[in-house]
Design an enzyme around this catalytic site. Structure first.
Site, short mmCIF file in Angstrom:
data_model
loop_
_atom_site.label_atom_id
_atom_site.label_comp_id
_atom_site.label_asym_id
_atom_site.label_seq_id
_atom_site.Cartn_x
_atom_site.Cartn_y
_atom_site.Cartn_z
N SER A 260 99.17 61.31 74.21
CA SER A 260 98.01 61.74 74.42
C SER A 260 97.98 63.13 74.07
CB SER A 260 97.11 61.31 75.70
OG SER A 260 95.95 61.49 75.78
N HIS B 189 91.22 64.96 78.74
CA HIS B 189 91.50 64.10 79.98
C HIS B 189 93.04 64.49 80.14
CE1 HIS B 189 93.12 61.39 76.37
NE2 HIS B 189 94.04 61.08 77.51
N ASP C 99 86.73 64.76 73.74
CA ASP C 99 87.91 64.80 74.37
C ASP C 99 88.86 65.72 73.84
OD1 ASP C 99 89.76 63.84 76.28
OD2 ASP C 99 90.55 62.51 74.98
#
Length: 479
Positions: free
Chosen positions: A213, A110, A140
């Site tokens: 992230s 993402h 992911d």
């Protein structure tokens, strides 16, 4: 007086010893950061704005309430001093880490999703343009590449050896503050999150925020054991629950992305549910474990192998299935075409089946109920010991449902013991490991009449296109 002084001296010495011992036990992260910090990079992406007013979406999650809690933590912002009209781009910030000296970098899918340009920034201020080698939304995980040689790279650890309570460290770029170090402990292992069937997440209390992230999670030996991916939050900020993708899962994904540009996953074609304590009691299983098969897809590998609805899959290829969430992970990581062994609990004993794993295709939308699949109510009748009224299916209803037996629920009383609805079709009853196909109202009610008041039973229930198992603990004294 001398005795008092001696006692005080001894007490002070003991206190100092205790303080020094406690100080020695506190973790020191400085060496880890010095040795591994240079291999962590800041990732920023640029994306042309293709539509206005659209909020970033969480891949794979549609439920608004779940979205509120589980957020991908990646801030999107406009460059300072520029409006969307002056520069129609959005910018994202994330983290990543170098896994090879020639420039391969792991991050989250993402982080780079939809990016037109990817910029990688090192701690020494060097900047590189990166290209996406491949990305896998299901886990992911994304693999990107920059042109470089002799780059610093991380070491890998074994996430299976992590212990709950063990110290771990995250390095990343929260809110754009590069090379920020936060620490905490492993809170839990093997966590399943909504819509995440293929990742046994590592849960930590490490402070993780937007921009972390894709960054690495280190153990105290300076080895990467995970990729920080999600947080549990009502506000979008850190609330003490963070989730990382185990590095062994990520490395398997990146290898497939590097070799083939895509990820191939196994499938066997079953619909499953969790085995509760009551279900285990009904099926005669020693303890709650395994994955209970609700239905088997016709023509699927499971169907060809002889798997039946009401089987409990307790192991796959020698790997124990402790929870229903274990099965998709184990099967998904099996290469399509592999010959595997399935162990199932069937009617009070274990049985081994040979199965050839197929490849998981793209997600399909479930079909709507077929015309005629809804059972029609029957004439009014007294409720049985479950507090429900059942009727027999007509030949037309059996044909529409593609079943040869079953009873339709025509009424559910307010004090019902069973979690069923009008229109549900009851196919099978399980009690103490014995499976009984329900073929008539008389047969069903007679069985119920002969059970002890505290009996635990399980019903196989067909509702529309879905099948599930419902457990009932205790019966009424009489119908």
């Amino acid at each position: 007086m001398k005795a008092v002084r001696a006692a005080v001296t001894l007490w002070l010495a003991a206190s100092c010893t205790l303080v020094l011992a406690q100080a020695r036990e506190l973790p020191d992260f400085t060496r880890l950061v010095d040795e591994q910090g240079n291999a962590v990079v800041n990732i920023s992406t640029t994306q042309a704005v293709r539509r206005s007013g659209a909020a970033p979406q969480v891949p794979g999650i549609e439920d608004e309430e779940v979205l509120e809690f589980f957020r991908r933590f990646i801030p999107r912002q406009q460059p300072p001093g520029q409006s969307p009209r002056e520069r129609p781009e959005s910018r994202s910030l994330g983290s990543g880490f170098i896994i090879s000296a020639d420039g391969y970098i792991l991050t989250n899918a993402h982080v780079v999703e939809g990016a037109d340009e990817i910029n990688v920034r090192f701690t020494d201020k060097r900047e590189f343009k990166a290209r996406v080698i491949g990305a896998d939304k299901r886990t992911d995980v994304a693999l990107i590449k920059i042109d470089g040689t002799g780059l610093p790279l991380v070491k890998f650890g074994d996430p299976n050896k992590l212990k709950v309570g063990e110290w771990v460290v995250a390095i990343g770029s929260p809110f754009g503050f590069e090379n920020t170090v936060t620490a905490g402990i492993v809170s839990a292992k093997g966590r399943s999150l909504p819509q995440e069937n293929f990742v046994p997440f590592i849960q930590t209390d490490v402070a993780i925020n937007p921009g972390n992230s894709g960054g690495p999670l280190f153990n105290m030996r300076g080895e990467v054991v995970g990729i920080n991916s999600q947080i549990y939050s009502r506000t979008g900020g850190f609330m003490g629950l963070s989730f990382a993708i185990p590095i062994d899962v990520a490395l398997d994904i990146q290898k497939q992305l590097r070799d083939k540009g895509r990820v191939a996953r196994g499938r066997i074609g079953v619909v499953i549910q969790e085995v509760t304590r009551d279900l285990a009691t009904s099926f005669g299983l020693d303890r709650p474990r395994g994955a209970l098969v609700n239905s088997v897809e016709k023509g699927s590998p499971a169907d060809k192998a002889g798997v039946e609805a009401t089987d409990i899959i307790v192991s796959f290829d020698g790997k124990p299935v402790e929870s229903s969430s274990d099965l998709p992970r184990i099967v998904g990581s099996t290469r399509p075409g592999s010959a595997s062994t399935l162990e199932v609990w069937r009617k009070g004993k274990t049985q081994k089946l040979n199965i050839t794993v197929a490849e998981l295709q793209e997600d399909r939308v479930a079909s709507a109920d077929r015309p005629g699949s809804r059972a029609k109510p029957q004439a009014e009748a007294p409720a049985n010991r479950l507090g429900i009224v059942v009727g027999e299916l007509s030949a037309e209803q059996k044909k529409g449902l593609n079943v040869s037996y079953g009873l339709v629920v025509t009424d559910v009383r307010p004090d019902s013991k069973a979690d069923v609805r009008k229109g549900d079709v009851l196919l099978t009853m399980v009690h103490k490991g014995q499976h009984t196909e329900l073929k008539s109202v008389e047969q069903f009610n007679k069985i119920l009449a002969g059970l002890d008041k505290n009996s635990v039973i399980t019903l196989q229930v067909r509702r529309g296109e879905s099948t599930a198992f419902v457990t009932i603990s205790g019966l009424t004294d009489k119908g």
